[in-house]
Design a protein around this motif. Structure first.
Motif, mmCIF file in Angstrom:
data_model
loop_
_atom_site.group_PDB
_atom_site.id
_atom_site.type_symbol
_atom_site.label_atom_id
_atom_site.label_comp_id
_atom_site.label_asym_id
_atom_site.label_seq_id
_atom_site.Cartn_x
_atom_site.Cartn_y
_atom_site.Cartn_z
ATOM 1 N N SER A 74 0.850 -1.196 0.000
ATOM 2 C CA SER A 74 0.000 0.000 0.000
ATOM 3 C C SER A 74 0.880 1.240 0.000
ATOM 4 O O SER A 74 2.048 1.188 0.395
ATOM 5 C CB SER A 74 -0.926 0.013 1.225
ATOM 6 O OG SER A 74 -0.170 0.100 2.424
ATOM 7 N N ASN A 75 0.304 2.355 -0.452
ATOM 8 C CA ASN A 75 1.003 3.639 -0.488
ATOM 9 C C ASN A 75 0.011 4.713 -0.054
ATOM 10 O O ASN A 75 -0.745 5.248 -0.856
ATOM 11 C CB ASN A 75 1.530 3.918 -1.895
ATOM 12 C CG ASN A 75 2.265 5.251 -1.992
ATOM 13 O OD1 ASN A 75 2.541 5.900 -0.983
ATOM 14 N ND2 ASN A 75 2.578 5.676 -3.214
ATOM 15 N N LYS A 76 0.011 5.004 1.256
ATOM 16 C CA LYS A 76 -0.960 5.947 1.811
ATOM 17 C C LYS A 76 -0.309 6.830 2.871
ATOM 18 O O LYS A 76 0.512 6.353 3.659
ATOM 19 C CB LYS A 76 -2.138 5.205 2.457
ATOM 20 C CG LYS A 76 -2.956 4.345 1.508
ATOM 21 C CD LYS A 76 -4.057 3.609 2.264
ATOM 22 C CE LYS A 76 -4.862 2.712 1.338
ATOM 23 N NZ LYS A 76 -5.896 1.947 2.086
ATOM 24 N N SER A 77 -0.706 8.096 2.881
ATOM 25 C CA SER A 77 -0.335 9.037 3.949
ATOM 26 C C SER A 77 1.163 9.031 4.250
ATOM 27 O O SER A 77 1.589 8.922 5.400
ATOM 28 C CB SER A 77 -1.124 8.714 5.226
ATOM 29 O OG SER A 77 -2.508 8.731 4.980
ATOM 30 N N ASP A 115 3.174 9.615 -5.704
ATOM 31 C CA ASP A 115 1.856 9.112 -6.101
ATOM 32 C C ASP A 115 1.923 8.165 -7.296
ATOM 33 O O ASP A 115 0.951 7.453 -7.578
ATOM 34 C CB ASP A 115 0.920 10.283 -6.432
ATOM 35 C CG ASP A 115 0.582 11.115 -5.201
ATOM 36 O OD1 ASP A 115 0.737 10.587 -4.082
ATOM 37 O OD2 ASP A 115 0.182 12.286 -5.361
ATOM 38 N N LYS A 119 0.414 -0.211 -5.956
ATOM 39 C CA LYS A 119 0.394 -1.540 -5.340
ATOM 40 C C LYS A 119 0.983 -2.572 -6.308
ATOM 41 O O LYS A 119 0.749 -2.513 -7.513
ATOM 42 C CB LYS A 119 -1.041 -1.928 -4.973
ATOM 43 C CG LYS A 119 -1.168 -3.235 -4.195
ATOM 44 C CD LYS A 119 -2.625 -3.481 -3.830
ATOM 45 C CE LYS A 119 -2.776 -4.748 -2.987
ATOM 46 N NZ LYS A 119 -2.394 -5.966 -3.705
#
Length: 236
Positions: A74-77, A115, A119
């Motif tokens: 995942s790639n978040k925050s 950004d 995934k």
């Protein structure tokens, strides 16, 4: 006589005044010099302490500066979670100011944005690693490759695939595609030559390169490159 006494008295008073004035100036100068010297020593000690702390921090950062690789979960925050090929999970902390991002294509390197990382992308991260968390200096989006060697255990001529058992007893199924680069060792000249699927025999040793996948439960891959070592080579 009176003039002489008067002159002597004036000279005495003048000398006394000069002596008192000089003593006062010396005392004031001494008093003002003392705190200046103490202040200089204190500043020097603080500077030395800061240098020691900075050197220690730099030493720790260099010691813990590592590189890890794996697939993006995942790639978040500003946090990327990734899983390595050994199924270890790490958190990658991203810094808006310091972290740089690149995509590797062949021998070309192109700068991208955080950004752009998705995934299942295969990434290589460099930075300071503490436990299972790495503060990223650089993140590279690349293709991961696995290099292994094993013996041919089974050949599926209809589906153009082979089953390999490595020295570590791991099982792989390799699909031989039109794009697979195939070569075979010539046991007479000890040079690699172009070869085809029909040249592979059970018992041959295969050195192979496959592209790593984020999810692969059966160890089944499309082979990128194979080198066939005929079993006869080991009988010479």
């Amino acid at each position: 006589m009176k003039k002489t006494l008067l002159i002597s008295l004036l000279v005495t008073l003048l000398l006394s005044y000069l002596a008192i004035s000089t003593y006062g100036q010396t005392e004031i100068a001494s008093e003002s010099a003392t705190p200046t010297t103490a202040s200089s020593v204190e500043d020097s000690d603080i500077k030395t302490l800061k240098e020691k702390v900075a050197n220690k921090v730099s030493e720790i950062r260099q010691k813990n500066n590592k590189a890890i690789s794996g697939f993006v979960l995942s790639n978040k925050s500003s946090i990327i979670k990734l899983k390595t090929y050994e199924n270890e999970e790490f958190e990658v902390e991203l810094d808006d100011t310091l972290t740089k991002y690149f995509k590797i294509t062949g021998i070309q390197k192109k700068e991208i944005k955080a950004d752009d990382i998705e995934k299942d992308d295969y990434i290589i991260v460099t930075g300071v690693l503490v436990d299972k968390r790495i503060t990223a200096n650089s993140v590279f989006v690349d293709e991961g490759f696995l290099v292994e060697v094993g013996k041919v255990a089974e050949i599926d001529k209809e589906n153009y695939s082979i089953k390999i058992v490595t020295t570590a007893k791991d099982n792989f199924t390799l699909d031989i595609e039109d794009s697979t680069k195939q070569s075979m060792l010539n046991i007479k000249t000890n040079e690699a030559e172009a070869a085809g699927f029909s040249k592979i025999k059970e018992g041959d040793t295969i050195h192979f390169v496959v592209k790593q996948l984020a999810i692969n439960k059966n160890n089944s891959y499309s082979a990128v490159k194979i080198l066939i070592i005929p079993q006869e080579y080991f009988l010479k």
